[in-house]
Enzyme design. Structure first.
Site: not given
Ligand code: PEP
Ligand code: MG
Length: 849
Positions: A79, A424, A531, A587, A715, A736-737, A739, A801
């Protein structure tokens, strides 16, 4: 302690033998543990990774020497024993050593039928797996009057030599074929795709055969103490009794434990059953894991051939980890580390209500769990377009390729005509937590005509609404009722432990009361991003919103804003109420106004009607408001500065809601207000002055005092660079990753899909930077912004965020940078909490203040 000697060719597995997982693999090490626990394991010998590698290179092992460890005329099995059973590997080969003489000897103890059967099976396996001959003639041999003779003849014909009779030769060939199979290109690629290192080695275990055939209670099987799907305590597995009574072989499948459906081992062989249960308990306590035990019983004597961790899904994983910790077998910390954060998505998904009526249109392999409804689309581009219009879609492809990843990100579910569990589409969909059906048999797809024809001839076209049940592997016409995920007590316990370990906050992005409820269900530590513009997507509100946008004088605009005010206020009161004292970060209005405008003639006519304006006025106003580059145009704080009435209305709604929610709760609510798309300190000053004025007015009007915290979204690259001066007016900075990535790369969030696939496949980007934070570029801006912000204001609160907030790698980055929290979509919160707990457990740091 003995140091494992990897250069030694064979190592007999004894309690003191020098065997380690790193040199001999998991199976060999596990067998040694079983031996140390005094469990009845057949004599076993381990071949190290190095020894097997030498075999693969053509240096043949001393197989006569190896076989001598098993006494005269041995029968053995081989095995695989790799670093991780999930990496795959060659299948086990049994009964090596079987030849004419051995067959005759065996016939005396187990009967000719059984002996011939074993010999035939061995020849078949040897022919296809070892000699790599066409299996067909050997399968056909079973039909012959003398199957064994036919198989021997087939071997001689196909291999051009008689079936080898020498056990040492047989074993040498088996070892060689297994070693080579491991080194083959496809096996290597497959295991690497499953996380194996490039140089992962293969060990092998040679073990004396325990046939599980004979007089008295005999048979073989597999037993577990849990249900592999749910993790619930339950005996599962199977037992095949093979009793030889001198005349013939009695084969009978028995249930393991007492079962009203038929005979069981528990009733018919209670001693063996009890012994097996005690083996499982011993394994569980000592190996600190739920094990699946392979066993053989010969004449009432039990042998434990092998034990492996029960392969199971995420739900069972959580339950087992929590149960083991609950019994003190492992610590809660270990329990946390045993559950892969991303795997939690399996527990968290919306599922199609099994009780709802359904019109099944296709069936396939259930490749990724969860349910989703959407419109059919036939290309990744169409999926992205659909997503950009916020229309949920189901991506249908013949099969997917890496170019389709963007489309899969945009879709709610995926269906492919071809493929299997590891194709895939299946692998990617599971990673993304998307419901997915692959290998949808009988389906015909025309990418050109954008149609899907089902096995029964029904034709569905692009835009038709379909529901995918990825858990069951079926798709249905139309929309079907969904069940929200039910989070059981084990999940909750694990999450509670995660919170104890976690040293970075996890909040949720929640725009509506419904989102907030979900965030609360997942125990988010607050709302990190609401938002507010998403509160206006509802039809009735949209009309008022449009009236506000269309107003070309102040009085019309304030009329519309006055209508919007109570709607916003109600939503905010509800958000504060649901979050029950936890922070809620709101926001102010952000998106370009054109997103709220109709784009085609039909839409404009409808708008003209609802506003009671001539169409020409609407067309003119839409044209006047349209921008060449809306993403970089009048949005965010620019709108706040230019049309201040909108922000005035919003902050008034927030403050009035604060007063109301504080009154209802009997405790002060302190809202967080966040200004989007800032690039200059003066923008913040202007907005802050007006916010303070509104706050003062509301305090006077209501006669109630309240506090609020003002923050800025970082941003734009300039905001990150100027974070020092911006921090003068901001109690917190939230990156604000989305933008920030867009602007750092100069990469349109809405258009990048067209070339992202090519960029990733050409290695320009390792990954889509909108999904995994680009630590080198965007990440550097985060670090600069954080450092400058902190310098100016040491107590400033830092967070992320953007969509990246739920990504374990990004959480690690933020934690290292000392951020206070990340905020992500509600469904990602548990994944983020567990990922953060893993980070804290693996590299502890001083506790958060
Ligand atoms: C961001 O830009 O990262 C962000 C959170 O804001 P939005 O996605 O709404 O632009
Ligand atoms: Mg943004």
């Amino acid at each position: 302690m003995l140091t494992p000697d990897a250069t030694k060719e064979f190592t007999l597995i004894t309690p003191d033998a020098a065997i380690s997982e790193a040199t001999h693999g998991g199976r060999a090490k596990c067998l040694q543990r079983l031996v140390r626990l005094n469990l009845p394991v057949p004599r076993s010998v381990a071949l190290s990774f190095a020894a097997v590698h030498r075999v693969a290179e053509g240096r043949m092992a001393d197989t006569p020497g190896l076989l001598s460890a098993f006494g005269p005329e041995p029968l053995v099995s081989v095995r695989p024993s790799s670093g991780d059973a999930d990496w795959g590997g060659p299948g086990a080969i049994l009964n090596i050593g079987m030849n004419d003489v051995r067959r005759d000897q065996l016939a005396r103890s187990i009967g000719r039928e059984a002996a011939d059967g074993l010999y035939l099976k061995f020849i078949q396996t040897y022919a296809s797996e070892v000699a790599r001959l066409d299996p067909e003639p050997f399968e056909e041999a079973i039909e012959a009057t003398d199957p064994l003779r036919a198989a021997m003849d087939a071997f001689e014909f196909e291999a051009d030599e008689p079936f080898p009779q020498d056990p040492a030769v047989q074993l040498a060939e088996v070892l060689r074929s297994m070693a080579r199979a491991w080194e083959g290109v496809s096996a290597r690629l497959l295991r690497q795709a499953r996380g194996a290192p490039v140089d992962a080695g293969l060990g092998l275990v040679v073990q004396a055969m325990a046939q599980g055939i004979g007089a008295g209670e005999s048979g073989s099987g597999v037993i577990r103490m849990i249900d592999a799907k749910t993790g619930a305590r339950q005996i599962t597995g199977h037992y095949h009794r093979k009793r030889f009574d001198g005349n013939g072989l009695q084969r009978e499948p028995l249930h393991l434990s007492s079962d009203p459906r038929g005979a069981s081992m528990q009733e018919e062989a209670p001693e063996v059953y009890a012994e097996l249960i005690s083996v499982l308990e011993t394994c569980r306590r000592n190996l600190r894991e739920e094990m699946e035990v392979k066993f053989a019983v010969t004449g009432g004597k039990l042998m434990v051939l092998d034990a492996v961790r029960v392969a199971r899904g995420a739900r069972a994983d959580v339950r087992v980890a929590v149960a083991l910790a609950g019994e003190g077998i492992i610590t809660p910390e270990e329990a946390l580390l045993r559950v892969e954060p991303m795997s939690l998505t399996e527990l968290l998904h919306t599922q199609v209500d099994p009780g709802a009526p359904r019109d099944v249109i296709l069936r396939g392999i259930a490749a990724s769990p969860g349910g989703a409804t959407g419109r059919l689309v036939f290309s990744s581009h169409a999926a992205q377009t659909s997503a950009s219009h916020e229309l949920p879609c189901i991506l249908v492809r013949r099969e997917t390729t890496p170019e389709d990843i963007r489309g899969m990100h945009a879709a709610q579910a995926v269906i492919t005509e071809r493929g299997g569990m590891t194709s895939h589409a299946a692998v990617i969909a599971r990673g993304l937590g998307l419901p997915c059906i692959v290998g949808a048999s009988g389906l015909r797809i025309s990418q050109r005509k954008k149609t899907l024809t089902t096995a029964d001839g029904r034709v569905f076209v692009e835009g038709d609404i379909v529901t995918v049940d990825g858990t069951a592997g079926v798709a249905m016409a139309g929309e079907i009722e969904m069940l929200q995920p039910s989070l059981d007590t084990h999940f909750r316990t694990l999450m509670d432990w995660a919170d104890v370990a976690c040293d970075i906050g996890i909040r949720a992005n929640a725009d509506t009361p419904a989102d907030a409820r979900m965030a609360h269900t997942f125990d988010a530590e607050g709302i990190g991003l609401c938002r507010t513009e998403h509160m206006f997507f509802e039809q009735q509100r949209l009309t008022v919103m449009r009236e506000m946008i269309f107003a070309d004088n102040e009085s019309d605009r304030s009329g519309a804003l006055e209508q919007l005010l109570p709607m916003q206020r109600e939503d905010f009161v509800e958000l504060f109420r649901i979050m029950a004292g936890l922070p809620v970060c709101i926001r102010l209005f952000d998106p370009p106004l054109h997103e709220f405008l109709p784009h085609d003639r039909e839409g404009m006519m409808a708008l003209a009607e609802s506003l009671d304006l001539p169409l020409s006025d609407v067309v003119r106003r839409v044209e006047a408001l349209s921008e060449f580059n809306p993403m970089l145009g009048m949005r965010g704080v620019r709108l706040g500065v230019t049309v201040p009435g909108i922000y005035d209305m919003q902050v008034r709604a927030i403050f009035e809601a604060t007063v109301e929610a504080s009154r209802q709760a009997g405790a002060a609510v302190v809202p967080e207000i966040m200004i989007p798309l800032v690039s200059a300190k003066r923008e913040v000053e202007l907005v802050k002055t007006r916010i303070d004025a509104v706050a003062a007015a509301v305090k006077v009007e209501t006669g109630r005092a309240f506090d609020y915290r003002l923050g800025v979204m970082v941003e734009t690259p300039r905001a990150a660079l100027r974070a020092g001066e911006i921090a003068d007016h901001a109690a917190f900075l939230s990156f604000g990753t989305n933008d920030l990535t867009q602007m750092t790369y100069g990469l349109s969030r809405d258009d990048a899909g067209r070339f992202m696939g090519t960029y990733v496949s050409n290695g320009v980007f390792h990954e889509d930077p909108f999904h995994t934070l680009d630590k080198e570029g965007v990440g550097e801006l985060l670090l600069i912004g954080a450092e400058r912000g902190r310098e100016a204001r040491p107590d400033i609160v830092l967070s992320v965020c953007g969509e990246h907030g739920g990504d374990p790698d990004t959480i690690a980055f933020c934690r290292d940078a000392g951020f206070s929290y990340v905020s992500c979509s509600p469904f990602r919160v548990p994944v983020a909490r567990l990922a953060a707990a893993h980070l804290a457990l693996r590299s502890p740091r001083p506790a958060r203040e």
